[in-house]
Design an enzyme around this catalytic site. Sequence first.
Site, PDB file in Angstrom:
ATOM      1  N   GLU A 133       6.702  -0.452  -5.001  1.00 45.96           N
ATOM      2  CA  GLU A 133       5.590  -0.595  -5.950  1.00 45.96           C
ATOM      3  C   GLU A 133       4.321  -0.515  -5.129  1.00 45.96           C
ATOM      4  OE1 GLU A 133       2.611  -1.456  -7.646  1.00 45.96           O
ATOM      5  OE2 GLU A 133       3.204  -3.567  -7.708  1.00 45.96           O
ATOM      6  N   GLU A 138      -7.630   3.080  -5.126  1.00 44.90           N
ATOM      7  CA  GLU A 138      -7.369   1.740  -5.647  1.00 44.90           C
ATOM      8  C   GLU A 138      -8.393   0.783  -5.052  1.00 44.90           C
ATOM      9  OE1 GLU A 138      -3.615  -1.165  -6.523  1.00 44.90           O
ATOM     10  OE2 GLU A 138      -3.611  -0.115  -4.601  1.00 44.90           O
ATOM     11  N   SER A 181       0.827  -1.209   0.000  1.00 51.64           N
ATOM     12  CA  SER A 181       0.000   0.000   0.000  1.00 51.64           C
ATOM     13  C   SER A 181       0.860   1.258   0.000  1.00 51.64           C
ATOM     14  CB  SER A 181      -0.906   0.013   1.234  1.00 51.64           C
ATOM     15  OG  SER A 181      -0.142   0.282   2.403  1.00 51.64           O
ATOM     16  N   CYS A 212      -2.272  -5.280  -9.063  1.00 55.08           N
ATOM     17  CA  CYS A 212      -1.846  -3.875  -8.999  1.00 55.08           C
ATOM     18  C   CYS A 212      -2.201  -3.117 -10.268  1.00 55.08           C
ATOM     19  CB  CYS A 212      -0.344  -3.797  -8.739  1.00 55.08           C
ATOM     20  SG  CYS A 212       0.137  -4.504  -7.146  1.00 55.08           S
TER      21      CYS A 212
END
Length: 481
Positions: free
Chosen positions: A255, A383, A236, A289
């Site tokens: 990432e 997200e 996160s 992702c």
Amino acid sequence: MNKILDRTAKKYLLINGEKVETANYAPLYSPYSREQIADIAMADATLTKQAITAAYEAKDIIGEMPAYQRAQILEDVVKILTDRAEEAATIISTESAKPIVFAKAEVARTIETYKFSAEEAKRIQGETIPFDAASGGVGRIGYTIKEPIGVIGAITPFNFPLNLVAHKVGPAIAAGNSIVLKPASQTPLSALFIAEVFEEAGLPAGVLNVVTGPGGVVGEAMVEDDRVKMVTFTGSPRVGIGISNKAGLKKTTLELGSNSALIIDKDVEIDEIIDRCVMGAFSNQGQVCISLQRVYVHEDRYEEFVEKFATATKQLKMGDPLDSETYISSLITPGELERTLGWIEETKQSNATILTGGEAQDGILEPTIITDADSCLKVSCQEVFAPIVVVNKIASVEEAVNLVNDSQFGLQAGIYTNNVKHALYASKKLEVGGVMINDVPTYRVDQMPYGGLKDSGTGREGIKYAVEEMTELKLIVWNQG
């Protein structure tokens, strides 16, 4: 499989090649059945430091090992994992509820990732420098070499518990580094499994250490210990930014997240792209992702796309992840289901339309398509990490690009178009780390550079590019006098 589902199975830490017990264990439950599948060791800061010590003492062993030997270990991992592919897929599916069809695909990709790592182990090289290009360099020759960085702390997520471990462990070993690996709390079994594979392949003790436990404890100890020279993290933005703030001069690769978008131009044959869009939005329950979360469709093709996309989505089978016909199964935790249902409820209070899905069946969130969603809704701007996709109408590619860029994230984006100018415009103007022309943003192969801009993180994965991050460049200059 029986061992995995043994309710009394204890899983230990792996430190310096030994199974290490802890004072505390936590039950691990199947996200789908909620049955207990193992007891997982909970490390504290002291045991994490012990793992770092083991890695520190092993760094010279792997760092001085000839490249061909490191490559051979990785090649042997490929052979063993190929033989145990079915077992590996079952572990992934059991601990993460990833449908077995996608779990098998993950294992196949992991095998490729270790193949690429074995190849890159033999390609780590520097370059010669033309010193006499400067007047002060006459009589000197110079060259660069790449040296292993030392101990790497790797923190991995639940959604690709085998392959995202491979993206950190593979290049680390290829480059001659030792590792302390902290897998996601919900998916430690895959990491412990691959550690067994590496042991069987002949990796020296201490080079790969697996420490399970609370992220705030294990991860904190990694970041704070000066012997750890790099932290590579996938997870996160909140946690990643915290790592970055505490890391100081320690190297980091982060990432962190995305809300990936796809643009569909007016000249696209809709029938040819529906299956890819379904895969991009709903594979692994959208817990990817680069999952397709936002779609911007030209107004000339909007109605056709929405109708066909919804029809295909309604055909997806929900259920047991170990059933080969299942396409959608449980989210990783009940808490994630509650969160996503809350986001859908927020959407229902707006002018958006829930075209398909929007409810849970037996603890599984239905694949959900939302149209006419405002950009400020959570399903649009954050997200979602769930089988939820937003589809909106646009009048031009330029408008769509602006909407894609109106995001805190910038990992990958895609555009379907037959117009070269539109493709070139999108490739230049999209503020992301990767642009997929005539494909969904969910596309990834394991040798390509992978990473993003903005809150999507820093650095690049992909074996060659990860090796660059995991080595230090040293300059050697000879004065020929």
